[in-house]
Design an enzyme around this catalytic site. Structure first.
Site, short mmCIF file in Angstrom:
data_model
loop_
_atom_site.label_atom_id
_atom_site.label_comp_id
_atom_site.label_asym_id
_atom_site.label_seq_id
_atom_site.Cartn_x
_atom_site.Cartn_y
_atom_site.Cartn_z
N LYS A 206 0.85 -1.20 0.00
CA LYS A 206 0.00 0.00 0.00
C LYS A 206 0.88 1.25 0.00
O LYS A 206 0.70 2.15 -0.79
CB LYS A 206 -0.92 -0.03 1.23
CG LYS A 206 -1.85 1.14 1.32
CD LYS A 206 -2.83 0.96 2.47
CE LYS A 206 -3.57 2.25 2.74
NZ LYS A 206 -4.53 2.14 3.83
N GLU A 212 10.43 -4.77 4.60
CA GLU A 212 10.49 -6.18 4.20
C GLU A 212 10.21 -6.34 2.71
O GLU A 212 10.91 -7.05 1.99
CB GLU A 212 9.44 -7.01 4.98
CG GLU A 212 9.72 -7.18 6.46
CD GLU A 212 9.13 -6.06 7.31
OE1 GLU A 212 8.88 -4.95 6.77
OE2 GLU A 212 8.92 -6.28 8.51
N GLY A 267 -4.99 -2.06 4.89
CA GLY A 267 -4.22 -3.21 4.38
C GLY A 267 -4.90 -4.53 4.64
O GLY A 267 -5.00 -5.39 3.76
N ARG A 268 -5.44 -4.71 5.84
CA ARG A 268 -6.04 -6.02 6.19
C ARG A 268 -7.43 -6.19 5.60
O ARG A 268 -8.06 -7.22 5.80
CB ARG A 268 -6.05 -6.18 7.70
CG ARG A 268 -6.65 -5.01 8.47
CD ARG A 268 -6.28 -5.06 9.95
NE ARG A 268 -6.77 -3.90 10.70
CZ ARG A 268 -6.10 -2.78 10.87
NH1 ARG A 268 -4.92 -2.62 10.30
NH2 ARG A 268 -6.60 -1.79 11.59
N GLU A 353 -5.09 -6.86 14.52
CA GLU A 353 -4.58 -5.53 14.17
C GLU A 353 -5.72 -4.51 14.25
O GLU A 353 -5.49 -3.34 14.54
CB GLU A 353 -3.97 -5.54 12.76
CG GLU A 353 -3.00 -4.40 12.52
CD GLU A 353 -2.13 -4.58 11.29
OE1 GLU A 353 -0.94 -4.92 11.42
OE2 GLU A 353 -2.64 -4.37 10.17
N HIS A 384 -5.90 -33.52 17.01
CA HIS A 384 -4.81 -34.36 17.53
C HIS A 384 -3.70 -33.52 18.12
O HIS A 384 -2.60 -34.02 18.34
CB HIS A 384 -4.29 -35.26 16.42
CG HIS A 384 -5.34 -36.24 15.97
ND1 HIS A 384 -5.49 -37.48 16.56
CD2 HIS A 384 -6.33 -36.13 15.05
CE1 HIS A 384 -6.51 -38.10 15.98
NE2 HIS A 384 -7.04 -37.30 15.06
N LYS A 508 9.10 -1.00 14.17
CA LYS A 508 9.68 -0.82 12.83
C LYS A 508 10.80 0.22 12.90
O LYS A 508 11.89 0.03 12.36
CB LYS A 508 8.62 -0.28 11.85
CG LYS A 508 7.59 -1.27 11.42
CD LYS A 508 6.73 -0.62 10.34
CE LYS A 508 5.43 -1.33 10.14
NZ LYS A 508 4.52 -0.64 9.24
O1 F6P Z 1 2.91 -3.25 9.88
C1 F6P Z 1 1.55 -3.29 9.67
C2 F6P Z 1 1.17 -2.89 8.28
O2 F6P Z 1 1.10 -1.52 8.17
C3 F6P Z 1 -0.15 -3.56 7.92
O3 F6P Z 1 -1.23 -2.88 8.39
C4 F6P Z 1 -0.05 -3.66 6.45
O4 F6P Z 1 -0.97 -4.57 5.95
C5 F6P Z 1 1.39 -4.09 6.30
O5 F6P Z 1 2.07 -3.36 7.30
C6 F6P Z 1 2.01 -3.88 4.95
O6 F6P Z 1 1.96 -2.54 4.56
P1 F6P Z 1 2.16 -2.12 3.05
O7 F6P Z 1 1.07 -2.73 2.25
O8 F6P Z 1 2.12 -0.63 3.04
O9 F6P Z 1 3.50 -2.64 2.59
#
Ligand code: F6P
Length: 544
Positions: A206, A212, A267-268, A353, A384, A508
């Site tokens: 987003k 990452e 995002g979620r 979240e 199990h 972060k």
């Molecule tokens: O760290 C949480 C977050 O902001 C989530 O809410 C989001 O889905 C994810 O990181 C990834 O963010 P982006 O889509 O901006 O890379």
């Protein structure tokens, strides 16, 4: 009223709980033989049986009164209308607009939301169609065989979960992989056996600023360019999904190959936006649109059904009931479908979240407990592993069981079909959890007296059972929308902002500050506390 716990409806529920807590589900069923038929609700293709909950009709009346008090109806209207209910970020919350039907109209803050949504969907469908037909080829002219989605959190869990759920519908000979973790093992494993000439990377973020994702994307780009020997290959093998065109261009992806979405999609809540591109390539735009129709069906139910016959409302209120009145800390989600193996992980982000908050939307501390810890595994594997605690442990763990009538494929060994075995297990578990077995019943079987207490199954463990005709794109959309709205209902009762996530930011920033301390030749500095400083030193010693 800002503090819901001061409302008379809250006190009425507390009193009611005190009276009901000592009653066993066995008694509730004995006293009310009609409850199994009555305590059900249908929404779209979903059938919910909530009769195995520790509730009576009176409970449901009191819970819906609480929802009225919390202004749930008005809040539902406000969300669908695009009001800025995400107050801490001053944003509309409009994931429901992502599944508006073609031709619908919705303008919010001067933006033609419905038009923009369909323009992106059409662009996705066009691109997905080209990839699926082999018209969009890689740099060397070969058709795409593997799509690697690089993203994290909402830019990973949704498509990863849905691809797994719908892999039987992936009909174009294209498979998907998902890379999210900054652990080098993740991207390393994903790329190890891939042919760069037939691989398409979808970089999903987003913000296009997530460490990452950008790190994994850069590693993937070097891998591709090294192997195909030409920087120009990037434009045929990398596309982006983002709200941030500037950063996409900075990364080196042509914005003509970017699929946009908007700040009013959390995002979620973004699987049904362009974040679903990898899924759409795998299953096709028609199936993707069927999934959107499923979402829409539950949206419409959520908007229109009376509170006491409204599936997300009932499930959300039951969540509040156990969290705040029974002290339950967790909620298990137990899909009886291997294809839904990632559904609990997806729900963890969606629910935790969203509702893992301890201040209300107005900034005051909450007084009641908020978001439960969601967890789960597909049945029968969970049976199990951890069901022992569900049956005989000291904790109350309300659980959602999700089952399907029709499998996509079935096998039989020397008895009944496997799918019937799977479903029988699901039904047996919910029955055992609710009704258990008494000491008398166990003793009557001839069990030695010393062993009887070990074998007593207390029962009275509440469950929902959601029965669905078949796992399809449409029913998957229905299930996701159901839980999106469950989160909304709970967040509304608690008076929190379910659409921000400030709690993940500090870690972060600190990770970025710590990275130089791990890698520099200088004596470690910059660690935020003595324990972390000692660990940095130890890590550096181990790294030599
Ligand atoms: O760290 C949480 C977050 O902001 C989530 O809410 C989001 O889905 C994810 O990181 C990834 O963010 P982006 O889509 O901006 O890379």
């Amino acid at each position: 009223m800002a503090d819901i716990t001061e409302a008379p409806e809250w006190s009425a529920l507390a009193e009611h709980q005190a009276a009901l807590a000592g009653r066993h589900l066995r008694e509730l069923f004995a006293d009310d033989p009609g409850r199994a038929d009555r305590m059900t609700v249908t929404a779209g293709d979903l059938h919910l049986d909530y009769s195995k909950h520790r509730v009576t009709d009176e409970t449901i009346g009191l819970l819906t009164a609480l929802a009225e008090r919390a202004g749930l109806r008005e809040r539902i209207h406000a969300m669908f209308a695009g009001e800025h209910i995400n107050v801490s970020e001053d944003r509309a919350v409009l994931h429901t607009a992502l599944r508006l039907p073609p031709g619908a109209e919705l303008t919010v803050d001067g933006q033609d939301v419905a038009g923009d949504v369909h323009a992106v969907l059409d662009k996705m469908a066009d691109f997905a169609g080209q990839v699926r037909a082999g018209e969009w080829t890689g740099f060397t002219g070969e058709r795409i065989r593997t799509v690697v989605n690089i993203g994290i959190g909402g830019s990973d869990l949704g498509p990863a979960m849905a691809y797994e759920a719908l892999r039987d519908y992936a009909d174009a000979g294209i498979s998907c992989r998902f890379v999210s973790n900054v652990d080098p093992a993740d991207v390393g494993t994903a790329l190890a056996d891939l042919d760069p000439a037939t691989t398409l990377f979808v970089i999903s973020s987003k913000t296009f600023g997530t460490l990452e994702t950008l790190t994994n994307a850069k590693v993937a780009r070097s891998w591709l360019v090294d192997r195909l020997g030409d920087e120009a290959a990037v434009s045929r093998h990398f596309v982006a999904v983002s709200t941030n065109a500037e950063r996409v261009a900075e990364f080196g992806i042509d914005t003509a190959n970017m699929f946009g979405f908007w700040d009013w999609v959390g995002g979620r809540y973004s699987l049904d936006s362009a974040i679903g591109l990898s899924l759409m390539i795998a299953i096709g735009s028609e199936a993707f649109r069927e999934m959107l129709a499923g979402f829409r069906e539950i949206d419409e139910h959520f908007r229109a059904a009376p509170l006491d016959a409204n599936m997300p409302v009932l499930m959300g209120l039951l969540g509040v009931w156990y969290t705040d009145f029974f002290g339950a800390q967790t909620r298990a989600v137990l899909p009886y479908s291997q294809r839904l193996s990632r559904f609990p992980a997806y729900l963890q982000q969606l629910t935790m979240e969203s509702n893992g908050k301890s201040v209300r939307a107005d900034g005051a501390p909450v007084v009641a407990q908020t978001g439960a810890i969601f967890w789960g595994e597909p049945g029968t594997n969970g049976q199990h592993a951890f069901y022992q605690l569900l049956h005989q442990g000291t904790r109350l763990v309300p659980a959602d069981f999700i089952g399907f009538a029709e499998p996509f494929e079935d096998h039989a060994a020397d008895g009944p079909g496997m799918h019937d075995l799977l479903t029988a297990n699901m039904l047996a578990q919910t029955s055992a959890l609710a009704f258990g077995r008494t000491a008398e019943e166990i003793a009557a079987e001839g069990t030695p007296a010393a062993i009887v207490p070990h074998r007593v199954m207390p029962g009275n463990r509440p469950t929902s059972t959601i029965l669905v005709p078949k796992l399809t794109p449409k029913t998957l959309g229905e299930l996701i929308a159901l839980y999106e709205h469950v989160v909304f209902v709970e967040g509304t009762i608690w008076g929190i902002d379910s659409f921000d996530q400030w709690g993940v930011e500090l870690g972060k920033v600190m990770a970025q500050d710590l990275t130089p301390a791990l890698t520099s030749a200088e004596p470690p500095s910059g660690a935020p506390d003595p324990s972390t400083a000692a660990l940095v030193r130890r890590y550096r010693e181990l790294r030599g």
